[in-house]
Design a protein around this motif. Structure first.
Motif, PDB file in Angstrom:
ATOM      1  N   ARG A   1       0.835  -1.207   0.000  1.00  0.00           N
ATOM      2  CA  ARG A   1       0.000   0.000   0.000  1.00  0.00           C
ATOM      3  C   ARG A   1       0.870   1.258   0.000  1.00  0.00           C
ATOM      4  NH1 ARG A   1      -1.348   4.219   2.186  1.00  0.00           N
ATOM      5  NH2 ARG A   1       0.307   3.890   3.720  1.00  0.00           N
TER       6      ARG A   1
ATOM      7  N   GLU B   1      -6.951   2.162  -3.960  1.00  0.00           N
ATOM      8  CA  GLU B   1      -8.239   2.101  -3.247  1.00  0.00           C
ATOM      9  C   GLU B   1      -8.498   0.704  -2.688  1.00  0.00           C
ATOM     10  OE1 GLU B   1     -10.584   5.521  -5.920  1.00  0.00           O
ATOM     11  OE2 GLU B   1     -10.982   3.384  -6.221  1.00  0.00           O
ATOM     12  N   ILE B   2      -8.181  -0.318  -3.472  1.00  0.00           N
ATOM     13  CA  ILE B   2      -8.374  -1.706  -3.015  1.00  0.00           C
ATOM     14  C   ILE B   2      -7.474  -2.002  -1.825  1.00  0.00           C
ATOM     15  CG2 ILE B   2      -8.105  -4.129  -3.651  1.00  0.00           C
ATOM     16  CD1 ILE B   2      -8.848  -3.293  -6.542  1.00  0.00           C
TER      17      ILE B   2
ATOM     18  N   GLU C   1      -6.170   0.073   0.284  1.00  0.00           N
ATOM     19  CA  GLU C   1      -6.610   0.834   1.452  1.00  0.00           C
ATOM     20  C   GLU C   1      -7.830   0.183   2.102  1.00  0.00           C
ATOM     21  OE1 GLU C   1      -7.001   4.771  -0.174  1.00  0.00           O
ATOM     22  OE2 GLU C   1      -4.987   5.349   0.514  1.00  0.00           O
ATOM     23  N   ARG C   2      -8.713  -0.393   1.280  1.00  0.00           N
ATOM     24  CA  ARG C   2      -9.858  -1.132   1.830  1.00  0.00           C
ATOM     25  C   ARG C   2      -9.383  -2.345   2.627  1.00  0.00           C
ATOM     26  NH1 ARG C   2     -12.580  -0.863  -3.231  1.00  0.00           N
ATOM     27  NH2 ARG C   2     -12.348  -3.114  -3.523  1.00  0.00           N
ATOM     28  N   ILE C   3      -8.396  -3.031   2.075  1.00  0.00           N
ATOM     29  CA  ILE C   3      -7.916  -4.257   2.723  1.00  0.00           C
ATOM     30  C   ILE C   3      -7.278  -3.951   4.075  1.00  0.00           C
ATOM     31  CG2 ILE C   3      -6.232  -6.126   2.554  1.00  0.00           C
ATOM     32  CD1 ILE C   3      -6.734  -6.167  -0.473  1.00  0.00           C
TER      33      ILE C   3
ATOM     34  N   ALA D   1      -7.880  -1.501   5.916  1.00  0.00           N
ATOM     35  CA  ALA D   1      -8.904  -0.938   6.801  1.00  0.00           C
ATOM     36  C   ALA D   1      -9.876  -2.007   7.298  1.00  0.00           C
ATOM     37  CB  ALA D   1      -9.675   0.162   6.075  1.00  0.00           C
TER      38      ALA D   1
ATOM     39  N   ASN E   1     -11.866  -3.853   5.306  1.00  0.00           N
ATOM     40  CA  ASN E   1     -13.075  -3.900   4.476  1.00  0.00           C
ATOM     41  C   ASN E   1     -12.843  -4.652   3.161  1.00  0.00           C
ATOM     42  OD1 ASN E   1     -14.512  -2.244   6.350  1.00  0.00           O
ATOM     43  ND2 ASN E   1     -13.464  -0.447   5.510  1.00  0.00           N
ATOM     44  N   GLY E   2     -11.765  -5.422   3.092  1.00  0.00           N
ATOM     45  CA  GLY E   2     -11.465  -6.138   1.863  1.00  0.00           C
ATOM     46  C   GLY E   2     -12.380  -7.318   1.622  1.00  0.00           C
ATOM     47  N   GLU E   3     -12.581  -7.653   0.353  1.00  0.00           N
ATOM     48  CA  GLU E   3     -13.391  -8.808  -0.052  1.00  0.00           C
ATOM     49  C   GLU E   3     -12.504  -9.788  -0.831  1.00  0.00           C
ATOM     50  OE1 GLU E   3     -16.414  -9.259   0.874  1.00  0.00           O
ATOM     51  OE2 GLU E   3     -16.764  -7.269   1.767  1.00  0.00           O
TER      52      GLU E   3
ATOM     53  N   ASP F   1     -11.244  -8.980  -4.251  1.00  0.00           N
ATOM     54  CA  ASP F   1     -10.282  -7.884  -4.383  1.00  0.00           C
ATOM     55  C   ASP F   1      -8.901  -8.383  -4.808  1.00  0.00           C
ATOM     56  OD1 ASP F   1     -12.040  -5.864  -3.771  1.00  0.00           O
ATOM     57  OD2 ASP F   1     -11.574  -5.868  -1.631  1.00  0.00           O
TER      58      ASP F   1
ATOM     59  N   LYS G   1      -9.789 -10.702   8.902  1.00  0.00           N
ATOM     60  CA  LYS G   1      -9.742  -9.316   9.397  1.00  0.00           C
ATOM     61  C   LYS G   1      -8.672  -9.173  10.480  1.00  0.00           C
ATOM     62  CE  LYS G   1     -13.288  -8.608   6.734  1.00  0.00           C
ATOM     63  NZ  LYS G   1     -13.052  -8.052   5.390  1.00  0.00           N
TER      64      LYS G   1
END
Length: 628
Positions: free
Chosen positions: A474, A500-501, A503-505, A507, A509-511, A514, A559
């Motif tokens: 990141r 963006e992906i 940063e989601r991970i 945080a 909030n990753g799927e 992704d 998580k």
């Protein structure tokens, strides 16, 4: 200094400079590179100068062989000594003593003990275990290196052209002007197989031959000193500590291709390098080694300095030349190449600082000498900036083909805090990761390419087992995205989506999908971006995904961040078996996220907790711990 009109005068000046140094009673070389100056070496230099003035007739007490010395006590500003972890540094000659972590208050003791009495100030020596090292050359950090390009850094006055001449400076230029034809110079560089030290590893001799064969007679020589990789400072140290070596390399290139004008493009964030280059150019012009009819020949060469535009992309050739021309630094579609239409649309030799600094050595020592160092297809040495979780950070130079294990453990002293090696990021934002199975891989252009990495300009960031590789990816993607010039869609938009992906991970909030999307975007950017920087922008992500996919999956599925680096995935918990129910944690919590009854285990509400750590600090029983 008077103008040097011919070879005879140059030899005379060099001889006088040698004699002056040899007869000096003592030389004190104080590191005046950026790192040591930040640590106070400028004040140390001033104080040592004051002590010399206060004691003009002091007798220097060294070994018998130095007793005949009746010259000055020379206090000199040298370039970076390389052992940055131990700065500020001071070398005392003729003894060859290296003092480490010198402070202003140490100056009087050094002067009156070492210079006046010949005694060693032992608390300033480098120590490893029970062994102390008075001599610089005996310290393992230096002993394991092969310093050719960096040989003068820390050994000569960085602000005095006479000291460069005394170290053999401008002998290569002299040889080229009086003993070689331009085609022979190109042939020698080609035979040496010198490959560009800026990252791509392109053959230098072939590039020069392409410029020399152009019909256009106006040609330029450009030096890329726009060193933008995080953690890299090799080129900066050469420009600060031995600027004439790079300038001499540029002049030899100009002789070879028929250029009479050159530009040095330097990062604006390198003010000391710019100042030293300006001084070096002014001194060379004053003594006739730059300008018109150099050494009485028909060769003329003038040199200009351009401050960088502050953009990482200006390290790319066509963006760099556009920036010098006063335009926005953006890459262009190729062909035509820089060798055909470069600066101001003219054929241009473009190499980086370290590449040019190798040229005088090849001319004086010969192509075969150079080829005898390192592997056949990647000969010579390479300078690396060794940083991160390693005991001895600094600037090093080793033969190409040296292994990562030798660099980290023999030179760097191993992992800081005796931790466990996890990975090294090599080549900066355009590079990739190497892990434990790669410790014995040869550090050369071709071997690293097979590993999905690249030498780049030479940054080596060592990471231990407390490092989160998702966060590393990141960080580098954030850097690359911020530095994208925005000209082409794949780089401009693709790196933004990848960031963006990531940063989601981190945080939480990753799927799962992704990870597949990251790989797809990385492949698309690599295949379709306009310039080399765009094409390599996704390498840190591709490399970490391949080698540390389990960490990505842990962030996405569980998580959790095992290294406790990603704040959003951290949770403070209380171990019931250890909690005494004293309520101290609850009383110190600024957001009242902890509840419970006295003498019973307390509980943290993780949805309210701001993860400030106040509870962990307050607990006297070690009952509070970080999870995830």
């Amino acid at each position: 200094m008077k103008r040097i009109e011919n070879r005879e005068t140059l030899a005379q000046v060099r001889g006088n400079s040698n004699k002056q140094i040899e007869q000096s009673r003592c030389r004190v070389l104080i590191c005046a590179g950026t790192g040591c100056l930040a640590g106070g070496s400028g004040d140390i230099y001033d104080r040592m100068c004051e002590l010399v003035k206060e004691n003009p007739d002091i007798e220097v007490c060294f070994e018998a062989e130095a007793a005949h010395r009746d010259g000055e006590i020379g206090i000199k500003k040298s370039g970076c000594h390389g052992f940055c972890e131990m700065g500020p540094l001071m070398r005392v000659e003729p003894q060859g003593i290296l003092y480490t972590k010198v402070q202003l208050e140490d100056c009087d003791e050094i002067f009156h003990k070492t210079i006046e009495k010949g005694e060693i100030v032992r608390h300033l020596l480098f120590k490893q275990g029970d062994v102390e090292y008075p001599k610089q050359e005996d310290i393992p950090f230096y002993k394991k290196q092969t310093r050719h390009v960096l040989k003068n850094c820390g050994q000569i006055d960085a602000e005095n052209i006479k000291e460069y001449l005394s170290a053999g400076g401008y002998q290569a230029l002299e040889k080229v002007l009086f003993e070689m034809k331009p085609a022979e110079v190109i042939q020698e560089i080609t035979k040496s197989n010198l490959r560009g030290r800026g990252g791509g590893g392109f053959q230098t001799g072939y590039k020069w031959s392409q410029v020399a064969r152009q019909r256009e007679k106006k040609r330029y020589v450009v030096c890329n000193g726009d060193e933008g990789d995080p953690g890299a400072f090799m080129d900066r140290s050469i420009m600060e500590g031995d600027p004439h070596k790079m300038i001499e390399g540029m002049m030899i290139a100009a002789c070879a291709v028929g250029a009479d004008e050159g530009y040095i493009y330097v990062r604006a964030e390198y003010p000391l390098a710019i100042a030293r280059l300006k001084l070096a150019i002014a001194q060379a012009e004053e003594c006739g080694l730059l300008g018109s009819n150099i050494l009485g020949t028909d060769f003329s060469f003038c040199l200009h300095i351009n401050r960088g535009a502050g953009a990482f992309v200006c390290g790319e050739g066509s963006a760099l030349t556009a920036s010098i021309e006063g335009n926005r630094g953006m890459p262009r579609v190729k062909p035509p190449r820089t060798v055909e239409q470069g600066l101001f649309g003219k054929p241009t030799v473009l190499n980086n600082v370290e590449t040019f600094a190798n040229v005088p050595l090849i001319i004086t020592e010969g192509a075969q000498w150079f080829r005898n160092i390192g592997p056949e297809n990647s000969p010579g040495t390479k300078a690396f900036a060794l940083t991160g979780s390693v005991k001895h950070t600094g600037l090093i130079e080793v033969p190409m083909g040296t292994t990562l294990r030798e660099v980290i453990y023999d030179i760097g002293g191993g992992i800081k805090g005796d931790g466990k090696f996890k990975a090294v990021q090599i080549g900066g934002p355009s590079g990739g990761c190497l892990i434990s199975p790669h410790l014995d891989v040869s550090l050369d252009f071709d071997s690293l390419k097979k590993m999905g990495a690249m030498i780049g300009s030479g940054g080596l960031v060592v990471m231990d087992d407390k490092t989160c590789m998702v966060e590393v990816a990141r960080f580098f993607m954030n850097f690359t995205q911020n530095e994208s010039c925005g000209k082409c869609v794949p780089c401009r938009e693709g790196t933004k989506r990848m960031l963006e992906i990531l940063e989601r991970i981190v945080a939480g909030n990753g799927e799962p999908e992704d990870l597949d999307l990251l790989e797809e975007l990385a492949l698309t950017i690599t295949e379709t971006a306009l310039c080399g920087l765009g094409k390599s922008a996704a390498l840190p992500v591709m490399s970490t995904l391949k080698l540390f996919r389990d960490e990505y999956e842990e962030h996405v599925m569980d998580k959790k961040c095992a290294s406790h680096t990603c704040t959003a995935l951290q949770k403070y918990m209380i171990a019931p078996a250890l909690c005494k129910g004293c309520s101290k944690c609850a009383r110190n919590c600024p957001v009242n996220a902890i509840s419970g009854k006295i003498k019973e285990p307390y509980v943290i509400d993780t949805t309210t907790c701001i993860k400030c750590g106040a509870c962990e600090s307050a607990c006297a029983f070690g009952a509070i711990y970080m999870e995830g």
